[in-house]
Design a protein around this motif. Structure first.
Motif, PDB file in Angstrom:
ATOM      1  N   ILE A  92      45.353  32.370  51.319  1.00 10.93           N
ATOM      2  CA  ILE A  92      44.219  33.274  51.507  1.00 10.93           C
ATOM      3  C   ILE A  92      44.681  34.664  51.924  1.00 10.93           C
ATOM      4  CG2 ILE A  92      42.196  33.749  52.941  1.00 10.93           C
ATOM      5  CD1 ILE A  92      41.752  30.707  53.086  1.00 10.93           C
TER       6      ILE A  92
ATOM      7  N   THR B  33      46.193  37.041  49.337  1.00 17.75           N
ATOM      8  CA  THR B  33      45.178  37.302  48.316  1.00 17.75           C
ATOM      9  C   THR B  33      44.184  38.356  48.797  1.00 17.75           C
ATOM     10  OG1 THR B  33      45.397  35.033  47.525  1.00 17.75           O
ATOM     11  CG2 THR B  33      43.425  36.228  46.840  1.00 17.75           C
TER      12      THR B  33
ATOM     13  N   LEU C 242      37.062  34.999  50.070  1.00 16.19           N
ATOM     14  CA  LEU C 242      37.836  35.720  49.067  1.00 16.19           C
ATOM     15  C   LEU C 242      36.955  36.708  48.324  1.00 16.19           C
ATOM     16  CD1 LEU C 242      39.879  32.768  47.521  1.00 16.19           C
ATOM     17  CD2 LEU C 242      40.739  34.543  49.058  1.00 16.19           C
TER      18      LEU C 242
ATOM     19  N   HIS D 109      38.633  37.872  42.782  1.00 19.06           N
ATOM     20  CA  HIS D 109      39.751  36.941  42.918  1.00 19.06           C
ATOM     21  C   HIS D 109      39.288  35.510  42.694  1.00 19.06           C
ATOM     22  CE1 HIS D 109      42.986  39.613  44.092  1.00 19.06           C
ATOM     23  NE2 HIS D 109      42.167  40.238  44.902  1.00 19.06           N
TER      24      HIS D 109
END
Length: 419
Positions: free
Chosen positions: A343, A346, A406, A410
């Motif tokens: 996570i 990202t 997120l 993504h």
């Protein structure tokens, strides 16, 4: 096994040596985790003094863990890993030759803390390497393998080795023998992979300077999700580092377990954990990284922390098997936090090193916060109160994960790659 896993998720072969190196290195670093506190308490230190030593050690781990990400961006992960090996070896020799024999807290604390500065640079530096090398859709699986080898060395191989070596070598020689594991792991992870180079940020970006060190802090405020993720990672293994300060002595002196029984419980917890580290990474790639952390990691840990105390307290020595099963459940839930390692980078694709520094800082702070909570609260609220504090922290972490989502682009990209 590792070779087939690396091939299956599409990682470069050069990463395999790093995984093996971390596994062996961490076995040498962690062979004392389950019994050193009990050992120094029986040599005359109090629980609070033991907590101070482990808290300062944890603070050193946190600093080195935070630096590992940004330094890997600046100097390459391999150089940071090599520096970690040197620092760890110096700290080990000083602690074992001067600090521990003195039985003087003023000497033990700084020498043991120096060890804590070394291992995060080696291990978490390699984690930054993985963040750049792994395919995005398989990043959860790739970091799952990392935590498999990290924990497998730290809390399984090291603990099982200690259970065999302690009766044969005694405490001091067992600690000295750990240096052999560290050296072998470093050779495999670094010297046998001279041709490897860590992929850094895109080539059109300017090289990172020392000013980038501050990015490892400022990014947590610039992107609140990264900051929250760092807090959750801090809570993740806080109980794991806190329990080693008081639980071995409680289970042996109050409940009546033997040291071998305690070592078996502790090793079983981490054996289950390394299995679920792999499963958690794979499952989270399919079922969602955030949900896995929130429900499996946070809520599950809150429940099993309580069981780790109430089962042996209620059943006594007859509850040995039940206590071991509770420890296994806790180890499985600890693995639910693995997707955080996917996570965080990202959330900051252009500053993965800085994002990983926040994650690594949280990982290091576990070793500081856990013993510190025990040191502060063990006298005023007792063991039961400390257990409830840790359980409550995991509920707080679950609430925080509601906000660590997120970006939509993504999520869509990951869905396309998975299909």
């Amino acid at each position: 096994m590792l070779n087939s896993l690396v091939k299956r998720i599409g990682l470069p072969k050069k990463i395999l040596l790093g995984y093996i190196g971390v596994l062996i290195f961490m076995a040498g670093e962690g062979l004392e985790q389950s019994w050193l506190s009990d050992f120094i308490i029986r040599r005359g230190l109090t629980v609070e003094e033991s907590g101070i030593m482990f808290s300062v050690y944890g603070f050193a781990v946190a600093i080195a863990a935070w630096l590992s990400g940004v330094l890997a961006e600046m100097f390459t992960a391999k150089r940071v890993m090599a520096a970690g090996v040197v620092i760890f070896l110096i700290g080990s020799v000083l602690f074992l030759s001067i600090g521990l024999p003195s039985n003087n807290l003023a000497i033990m604390v700084p020498t043991y803390a120096l060890r804590g500065l070394g291992y995060p640079l080696f291990s978490y530096g390699f984690l930054v390497w993985i963040a750049y090398e792994a395919p995005k859709a398989k990043l959860g699986s790739a970091v799952g393998i990392f935590w498999f080898v990290f924990t497998g060395g730290l809390s399984v191989i090291g603990v099982y080795y200690a259970s065999i070596a302690l009766p044969l070598l005694g405490e001091m020689l067992t600690l000295w023998s750990g240096i052999i594991f560290v050296i072998v792991g470093a050779v495999i992870g670094l010297m046998l992979s001279k041709d490897t180079k860590v992929t850094h940020a895109p080539s059109d970006e300017p090289p990172k300077t020392f000013a980038y060190l501050f990015k490892g802090v400022s990014i947590a405020f610039e992107n609140y999700k990264i900051g929250l993720g760092g807090i959750v990672r801090t809570i993740n293994l806080s109980f794991a580092f806190g329990l080693i300060v008081f639980l071995p002595t409680y289970l042996q002196d109050v409940i009546g377990f033997t040291r071998d029984q305690w070592l078996s419980i502790y090793a079983f917890m981490w054996t289950v954990n390394i299995i679920f580290n792999l499963l958690s990474g794979v499952i989270s790639d399919r079922c969602g990284w955030t949900n896995t952390v929130m429900w499996f990691g946070c809520v599950g840990s809150a429940i099993f922390v309580l069981l780790m105390y109430y089962i042996p307290t209620h059943f006594g020595v007859e509850g040995y098997v039940y206590t071991m099963l509770a420890a296994g459940g806790l180890g499985a839930c600890f693995a639910g936090f693995v997707p955080l390692s996917a996570i965080m980078p990202t959330l900051a694709p252009n500053d993965k090193g800085a994002a990983m520094s926040v994650l690594n800082l949280g990982a290091g702070l576990c070793a500081f916060v856990g013993p510190l909570i025990v040191t502060i609260f063990i006298t005023p609220v007792g063991i039961e109160g400390v257990i409830w504090i840790f359980s409550g922290l995991y509920i707080v972490a679950a609430i925080l994960m509601k906000f660590v989502t997120l970006p939509e682009e993504h999520s869509e990209e990951l869905a396309i790659e998975r299909n």
